[in-house]
Design a protein around this motif. Structure first.
Motif, PDB file in Angstrom:
ATOM      1  N   SER A 165       0.655  -0.605  -0.510  1.00 37.31           N
ATOM      2  CA  SER A 165       0.284   0.462  -0.062  1.00 37.31           C
ATOM      3  C   SER A 165       0.838   0.947   0.103  1.00 37.31           C
ATOM      4  CB  SER A 165      -0.926  -0.356   1.195  1.00 37.31           C
ATOM      5  OG  SER A 165      -1.657  -1.808   1.244  1.00 37.31           O
ATOM      6  N   ASN A 197      -7.526   4.899  -6.409  1.00 37.56           N
ATOM      7  CA  ASN A 197      -8.145   4.699  -4.911  1.00 37.56           C
ATOM      8  C   ASN A 197      -7.716   5.711  -4.346  1.00 37.56           C
ATOM      9  OD1 ASN A 197      -8.484   3.169  -2.690  1.00 37.56           O
ATOM     10  ND2 ASN A 197      -6.232   3.059  -1.700  1.00 37.56           N
ATOM     11  N   SER A 198      -8.026   7.659  -4.806  1.00 36.76           N
ATOM     12  CA  SER A 198      -8.652   8.349  -4.636  1.00 36.76           C
ATOM     13  C   SER A 198      -9.337   7.997  -3.597  1.00 36.76           C
ATOM     14  CB  SER A 198      -8.585   9.965  -5.555  1.00 36.76           C
ATOM     15  OG  SER A 198      -8.495  10.520  -4.996  1.00 36.76           O
ATOM     16  N   GLN A 248      -3.565   6.154   1.289  1.00 35.16           N
ATOM     17  CA  GLN A 248      -4.243   6.774   1.036  1.00 35.16           C
ATOM     18  C   GLN A 248      -4.160   8.220   0.143  1.00 35.16           C
ATOM     19  OE1 GLN A 248      -8.787   6.753   2.119  1.00 35.16           O
ATOM     20  NE2 GLN A 248      -9.704   5.541  -0.627  1.00 35.16           N
TER      21      GLN A 248
END
Length: 553
Positions: free
Chosen positions: A361, A529-530, A545
């Motif tokens: 991530s 993934n905004s 994120q």
């Protein structure tokens, strides 16, 4: 080389293109020894690059940078050049390089090649002649100096590879300067003929179709004519981003051995030549204290190179939100008129997946972040796969730097191991023979073929992040303002006449609060993934994120 001299060469410029094509470009670095072997000798080569150019094009990058492939005794793996205008046989021949140019251009990609101008190999004919006497035609082409009265070197300058930067030559009864290996003597840029010869090298490759250069150690070209001693550097100011902490190189402020003002005069000549071809260059600024300041000096206006990179994000410590903000505030202060080319990894540093201990991530977050920064971007082969640093046993080491400082510093081989294409093939599909460096077993399950067939592969995220950058022209050439660190959240605005983006990144593995700007903003970047204002309470980002918002101006 003056403008008048260039006119006399009859040089033919490349076809007219956007002269600012380099501004905001994404550049993919190829380390040719380790990219693809086409002839089964265990070493990557130029035809191997040709074979894999479709893959590179599939990433969506604008250009490739190819590390040195020139004729060389390979003491420093091509960064010790013995013929600037030919290809080392292990990589192929000039016709193979022509195929690289032609194929890359067919795919719409520019080609930058790595020029090592500060020094050559001691096997180069120039040095062979220079060392033969004190009065031959090239006697002054390298940096020679008499010893001190007690026979010791002329000053206290140190080599990045350890020990003094001076090597005694019994034939001339003088020392010669080498900022790197003793087999890499420094060229004397105070000699006009040297500058002309090196400009001729650049023109040779421009005539062959290259679109520009990566200039190795760009701030090392010119030395202090008076050979003054470097002053000591206080322990609190030492920085191991250029050399490992075990290297005494870090104990000096390199005031006189590099970073000389005359360097700008040579870069102006180099720029004049490049402008005739619509070419561009990115310079490597190797300085632990003044890197961004030098970057600003070398890229401001139209008299130097177009872009440079310093080592702020190639350093050991992970760039937190606070550190990112600090770097960009300092950049605005000392290099606001310049242009940076940012990188997290290259062929000289531990891969950033390992250096910063990144989770998958976190890798995605930093990939998206670098694509949103103002500046151009360099990606290093294999980082799009999330390759960690390979663990290379001492018996397999090739890098003289690592061999010198083992085990405290293991050198650069761990980031130079072969690219992995298919885990089901011998040596990961790199070669049918034993590779020059072993393929890491930890890399095989991250191969291109494996990730192509995995929807969650990091490779797909790199493609999406690059596509996102190119979908918004403001990310290529727009301004960057409002840089703020709010806890673990880094935020900034990218602004142009037509578009404004708000970019925020949670650079931590825990949820983090953020402030959503007021105004008519629209959520973008869902493919990477905004999180928009409607995520949760609109003020909290998940671990690693981003929040990417857009409005028209």
């Amino acid at each position: 080389m003056t403008a008048q001299a260039l006119e006399k060469t009859g040089a033919t410029p490349h076809p007219e293109t956007d002269r600012d094509w380099w501004r905001g470009a994404v550049i993919y670095q190829i380390y040719p020894r380790s990219f693809q072997d086409s002839n089964g000798d265990g070493v990557g080569d130029l035809l191997g690059i040709v074979e894999r150019l479709p893959y590179i094009a599939s990433l969506g990058v604008d250009a490739v940078w190819i590390s040195p492939f020139f004729t060389s005794p390979m003491k420093d793996f091509g960064y010790d050049v013995s013929d600037y205008c030919d290809v080392d046989p292990m990589f192929g021949g000039l016709s193979d390089f022509d195929a690289v140019i032609e194929t890359a251009h067919l795919y719409g990609m520019k080609v930058l090649i790595d020029l090592v101008l500060s020094h050559s190999s001691d096997q180069h004919p120039w040095f062979q002649q220079s060392q033969s006497s004190r009065d031959n035609d090239k006697a002054n082409w390298y940096v020679w100096a008499d010893p001190r009265p007690d026979g010791t070197p002329p000053n206290n300058w140190l080599s990045i590879f350890g020990g003094p930067a001076w090597q005694w030559h019994p034939g001339r009864e003088q020392y010669f300067l080498h900022n790197f290996l003793t087999s890499q003597p420094d060229l004397n840029f105070h000699e006009p003929q040297v500058q002309d010869a090196l400009l001729g090298v650049a023109q040779f490759w421009l005539d062959r179709g290259v679109d520009g250069f990566r200039l190795d150690t760009i701030n090392f070209y010119v030395h202090d004519k008076e050979l003054r001693d470097n002053p000591p550097l206080a322990k609190a100011e030492r920085n191991d981003s250029i050399a490992p902490s075990v290297n005494p190189y870090n104990h000096q402020r390199h005031l006189y051995s590099k970073n000389q003002p005359e360097n700008l005069e040579f870069l102006a000549k180099f720029r004049t030549l490049m402008d005739r071809y619509n070419a561009a260059a990115v310079g490597e600024v190797g300085d632990a204290q003044r890197g961004l300041e030098i970057l600003g000096e070398y890229t401001a206006g139209d008299k130097g190179v177009q872009m440079c990179y310093a080592f702020e994000f190639l350093a050991k410590d992970i760039p937190t939100a606070a550190r990112m903000a600090e770097v960009f505030h300092h950049f605005k202060e000392v290099a606001g008129d310049g242009w940076a080319c940012w990188a997290f990894s290259n062929h000289d540093v531990v891969r950033h997946a390992t250096r910063w201990h990144l989770s998958p991530s976190a890798m995605r977050a930093y990939t998206t972040l670098i694509m949103c920064l103002q500046g151009s971007v360099c990606l290093y082969q294999g980082e799009e796969l999330g390759l960690p640093e390979a663990d290379v046993a001492f018996d397999d080491l090739q890098d003289p730097y690592g061999i010198e400082f083992w085990p405290e510093f293991k050198g650069r081989d761990g980031c130079r191991t072969p690219m992995v294409w298919n885990e089901e093939l011998l040596h990961g599909g790199f070669s049918s023979a034993r590779p020059w460096l072993p393929v890491s077993s930890e890399h095989l399950h991250l191969s291109v073929n494996t990730q192509e067939h995995s929807p969650d592969g990091l490779l797909h995220h790199y493609r999406k992040a690059i596509a996102f950058r190119h979908a918004h022209a403001v990310l290529d050439k727009g301004d960057m303002t409002g840089i703020t660190a709010e806890g673990d959240v880094l935020s900034f605005y990218r602004i142009s006449e037509d578009e404004e983006l708000f970019c925020a990144f949670n650079l931590s593995d825990t949820p983090s609060a953020m402030t959503v700007p007021e105004g008519d903003w629209h959520h973008i970047g869902t493919e990477i993934n905004s999180a928009g204002p409607g995520y949760g309470n609109g003020l909290t980002l998940g671990p690693w994120q981003p929040c990417l918002l857009r409005r028209k101006t």
